[in-house]
Every structure is written in structure tokens, then in C-alpha cells.
Design a protein around this motif. Structure first.
Motif, short mmCIF file in Angstrom:
data_model
loop_
_atom_site.label_atom_id
_atom_site.label_comp_id
_atom_site.label_asym_id
_atom_site.label_seq_id
_atom_site.Cartn_x
_atom_site.Cartn_y
_atom_site.Cartn_z
N GLN A 96 -8.74 4.53 9.72
CA GLN A 96 -8.06 5.15 8.46
C GLN A 96 -7.08 4.18 7.72
O GLN A 96 -6.90 4.21 6.38
CB GLN A 96 -7.10 6.22 8.95
CG GLN A 96 -7.83 7.50 9.49
CD GLN A 96 -8.75 7.92 8.54
OE1 GLN A 96 -8.72 7.78 7.45
NE2 GLN A 96 -9.57 8.95 9.02
N GLU A 97 -6.53 3.09 8.34
CA GLU A 97 -5.60 2.31 7.94
C GLU A 97 -6.50 1.36 7.23
O GLU A 97 -6.35 0.90 5.93
CB GLU A 97 -4.91 1.40 9.05
CG GLU A 97 -3.85 0.24 8.31
CD GLU A 97 -3.14 -0.20 9.70
OE1 GLU A 97 -2.76 -1.40 9.38
OE2 GLU A 97 -2.87 0.44 10.60
N HIS A 111 -4.47 12.61 2.63
CA HIS A 111 -4.63 11.24 2.17
C HIS A 111 -6.04 11.21 1.27
O HIS A 111 -6.92 11.59 2.16
CB HIS A 111 -4.11 10.02 2.86
CG HIS A 111 -3.90 8.79 1.92
ND1 HIS A 111 -4.91 8.12 1.69
CD2 HIS A 111 -2.65 8.12 1.70
CE1 HIS A 111 -4.55 7.01 0.92
NE2 HIS A 111 -3.19 7.11 0.99
N HIS A 154 -7.12 1.27 -1.64
CA HIS A 154 -6.15 0.85 -2.67
C HIS A 154 -6.60 -0.38 -3.51
O HIS A 154 -6.13 -0.63 -4.76
CB HIS A 154 -4.95 0.48 -1.75
CG HIS A 154 -3.68 -0.22 -2.52
ND1 HIS A 154 -3.63 -1.44 -2.61
CD2 HIS A 154 -2.51 0.46 -2.98
CE1 HIS A 154 -2.54 -2.04 -3.24
NE2 HIS A 154 -2.16 -0.90 -3.78
N ALA A 156 -7.80 8.51 1.20
CA ALA A 156 -8.51 7.69 2.22
C ALA A 156 -9.20 8.59 3.36
O ALA A 156 -10.34 8.31 4.00
CB ALA A 156 -7.67 6.57 2.94
N LEU A 210 0.84 -1.20 -0.14
CA LEU A 210 -0.10 -0.02 0.03
C LEU A 210 0.61 1.27 -0.01
O LEU A 210 0.65 2.11 -0.67
CB LEU A 210 -1.08 0.18 1.25
CG LEU A 210 -1.94 -1.16 1.39
CD1 LEU A 210 -2.63 -1.06 2.56
CD2 LEU A 210 -2.93 -0.83 0.23
N THR A 211 1.70 1.15 0.83
CA THR A 211 2.65 2.40 1.17
C THR A 211 3.77 1.97 1.61
O THR A 211 4.07 0.70 2.03
CB THR A 211 1.95 3.56 2.12
OG1 THR A 211 1.79 2.93 3.06
CG2 THR A 211 0.81 4.04 1.34
N LYS A 240 -7.79 3.27 3.99
CA LYS A 240 -6.46 3.06 3.12
C LYS A 240 -6.42 1.72 2.10
O LYS A 240 -6.43 1.73 0.85
CB LYS A 240 -5.01 3.31 3.58
CG LYS A 240 -5.07 4.61 3.97
CD LYS A 240 -3.69 4.89 4.87
CE LYS A 240 -3.57 6.42 5.37
NZ LYS A 240 -2.18 6.65 5.96
#
Length: 377
Positions: free
Chosen positions: A329-330, A145, A337, A147, A35-36, A333
Motif C-alpha cells: 500500500q505504501e 485512500h 503520487h 491508492a 507524499l503525506t 501511494k
């Protein structure tokens, strides 16, 4: 014969899906990219498993009576229902204000004007905010971000769908719930998700968002738009909203009287016209949010995941809410993605405790020695 426990990531789906969930999960782990760059603060360490869970959830078929339905279809229908709620609520609050006859004593007349105007301002403000955030997402905003923006858009959509002061009625069960979770609500009030962790008290937290990603004209336009929106965003989220949270419980009993006064006469239901049915359905839609069942269920389920040691932290509720917000939030994301903007918005808008259970069951094996996450460590 001694049973050998399966690894935590070898889930078998939600129990009512078909083998497509398992095949999608196994195939997904191989093609899920990062993802990041890895972050030591991430709560879910195996991000590739989370990606696989999202794909499996979206492609799983569930039995609905005598036929099967894809989860993607079910979530899309639920999202369309959410949009219908927004349309109904917008139509109702505008009609209630336009057709209102201010009669009665001076206290009731003032109260009715206040209730009608507050609901129109809040609902229409949510609609304008949704349109603005959606345009920012389409333009490819990078800071904050996407998200964060998408999750805030979904929360605003839910608020516009059935907002009314009825949800702030100070009923005894609600007063008890508010008191037991006052630290949680205070943290959410002072740190709304739409600000992406920023605060009016921390000026340095806004510098990165006001910087352009590059020198292109598109990035400069996004920077200018963000700069224009910062001041009203701060004024609304950290000044007006806290004041409204204090005033709404006091005005809620009066709002209930205004709603009852605006209902058509039930003795002549056969003679109701379109406006009478709009008033009835509008009040019914708003009354459905007097107690947010989804929020209570999700919070209760996630409390089994996040453990807060009150001996380590004096403000355990604030720590819990902070970590819970980071987890959401995670998760947002990962969904963005894997599914892209439109499908991620649909899934987040349809999210409930069953969606969270499907995504997290891979990481929570039910064993007698299973260790839960202590977010105070």
C-alpha cells in the motif's frame, strides 16, 4: 587499494538502462515533495528516494534487441495485453454458457451447469466492480485512500482476465505450497485489500470511510455511494468469497473435465470456425493462470526483505502478510503520487518482480553486514 562502498541510495539503475535513469533519479530527489505527513509506521523512511525510483523506472529506456524502448511504453503494452485478456475471458465465459449443450449423466450435467454459471458470475462481477471503482477514482474519492482503491482495481482486473476453477486444482505441488503458506492465505482471505484494513468484525473501522470530506454536494454523493456499496462489499468479500475458497478446490477437477469436453475436435483444426477458436483460446487463457508465477516470484523476492522471527511471533505468517500488505500500500501511494491515476494504474497492472527489484535496489545494498527489516520488532 581498498574499495570504498557506495551509499545505498546511489543506485545505477537495473543494469540495462541508459543514463536517463540516473539523471532522472538525481533530478527527482530535488523536486519530490512529501507524499503525506510523516508517519512513524512507514517501512521506507526515505520517501523522496522511493519517489525518485518510481520516476526513474517510468522514464528508463531498455534495450530490446536492436532498438531501445521506454519502460513506459513496455508497461503500457503489457496493460493493453491485460485488457485483451479480460475481453477474451468475458467473451469466452458468456459464449460457453450460451452455447452449452447439457448432455451426459446427471452428475456431469449438474457439474457443468455449476461451473459455467460460477465463472460467468465471478467474471461479470469483477467487470462491474472494476467499473464502479474506476468511477469512484474519477470522482476523487478520499476515503479509503485512492491508492487502496487503485490497487484493488488492479487485482480485480487480473482476476477478471483469466479466472477459472482450473487455478484451484489440488495438484501435489500446490497442496504443499498451500500448506506451507496457510497462514498467509488465511490472512488474505479474511483481510482482502479492497477493504483497506477494515473488517466485518470491527464496526468502528467503517466510521471514517462513511464520513464526508466536506459538505459539498460531490462529497455527499460519494458518501451515499460508499454507504450503498458497504453491505454488498462485506457480503461478497467476507462471506461468499471464503465459502467459494472452500468449494472451488473440490469442484476444480470437475471443472477440468468440463473444459476438456468443451474443446473442439483437434483432428479437424483446418475446419474450425470462430466459435471453435474462441473456445480454444479461452481455455488456453484460463489454463495460463493455473499457477500464478508472478505472485510466487514477488513473494519469494520480498521474503528477502521482510524477516519474521518465529520465536517472537507464534503466527509468523500472519505478521509477514500484514507487513507485506502495508508495504504494498505504501508503494502504491508513492506510485499514485508520482505518476497520477492513469499511469499509476498502468504500472501497478504491469508490476512484477523486476519492477520491485528496480524500486527497492536503492534501499538494499549487498554488503556482508547489511541489515534486513525484521517486521516483528
Amino acid at each position: 587499494m581498498k574499495l570504498k562502498p557506495a551509499p545505498a541510495w546511489e543506485g545505477t539503475g537495473s543494469g540495462d538502462g541508459t543514463s536517463s535513469a540516473q539523471s532522472a533519479t538525481k533530478a527527482g530527489s530535488a523536486r519530490c515533495g512529501p507524499l503525506t505527513p510523516r508517519d512513524s509506521s512507514e517501512l521506507i523512511l526515505h520517501q523522496e528516494d522511493l519517489c525518485a525510483s518510481v520516476r526513474s523506472l517510468w522514464s528508463t529506456r531498455k534495450r530490446m534487441g536492436c532498438f531501445y524502448m521506454l519502460n513506459s511504453t513496455k508497461y503500457t503494452l503489457r496493460f493493453l495485453l491485460r485488457l485483451a485478456e479480460v475481453s477474451l475471458n468475458v467473451s469466452y465465459v458468456l459464449y460457453a454458457l450460451a452455447s452449452a449443450t447439457i448432455e451426459g449423466g446427471p452428475i456431469f450435467r449438474s457439474l457443468k451447469r455449476a461451473v459455467l454459471w460460477v465463472e460467468v458470475i465471478v467474471v461479470m462481477g469483477c467487470v462491474v466492480t472494476e467499473g464502479t471503482m474506476f468511477l469512484l477514482l474519477l470522482c476523487g474519492i478520499k476515503r479509503p485512500h485512492p491508492a487502496f482503491v487503485l490497487r484493488a482495481w488492479v487485482e480485480t482486473l487480473e482476476l477478471a482476465g483469466n479466472f477459472s476453477m482450473l487455478s484451484y486444482l489440488p495438484l501435489p505441488p500446490k497442496l504443499t505450497y498451500w500448506w506451507n503458506h496457510h497462514e498467509v492465505f488465511l490472512h488474505k482471505l479474511l483481510h482482502p485489500s479492497i477493504l483497506a484494513g477494515r473488517s466485518i468484525y470491527k464496526a468502528e473501522s467503517w466510521r471514517d470511510m462513511l464520513q464526508s470530506e466536506n459538505n459539498s454536494s460531490r462529497a455527499k454523493i460519494l458518501r451515499a455511494v460508499r454507504g450503498v456499496l458497504v453491505v454488498p462489499l462485506l457480503l461478497i468479500t467476507q462471506v461468499l468469497v471464503p465459502l467459494c475458497m472452500l468449494a472451488f478446490p473440490l469442484l476444480a477437477p470437475g471443472a477440468f473435465l468440463v473444459k476438456m469436453e468443451g474443446l473442439p475436435d483437434v483432428r479437424y483444426i483446418n475446419d474450425w470456425d470462430r466459435s471453435a477458436w474462441l473456445s480454444f483460446l479461452g481455455v488456453l487463457n484460463q489454463a495460463s493462470d493455473m499457477w500464478d508465477v508472478d505472485m510466487v516470484e514477488q513473494r519469494a523476492m520480498l521474503s528477502l526483505v521482510f524477516v519474521v522471527d518465529t520465536e517472537k511471533q507464534s503466527s509468523a505468517g500472519a505478521v509477514y502478510e500484514q507487513k507485506l500488505d502495508e508495504f504494498k500500500q505504501e508503494l502504491a501511494k508513492a506510485i499514485l503520487h508520482e505518476l497520477g491515476l492513469i499511469r499509476a494504474g498502468v504500472l501497478l497492472a504491469a508490476q512484477d518482480c523486476f519492477v520491485l527489484a528496480f524500486l527497492l535496489h536503492r534501499f538494499l545494498p549487498l554488503r556482508h553486514r547489511a541489515v534486513r527489516w525484521d517486521v516483528t520488532d
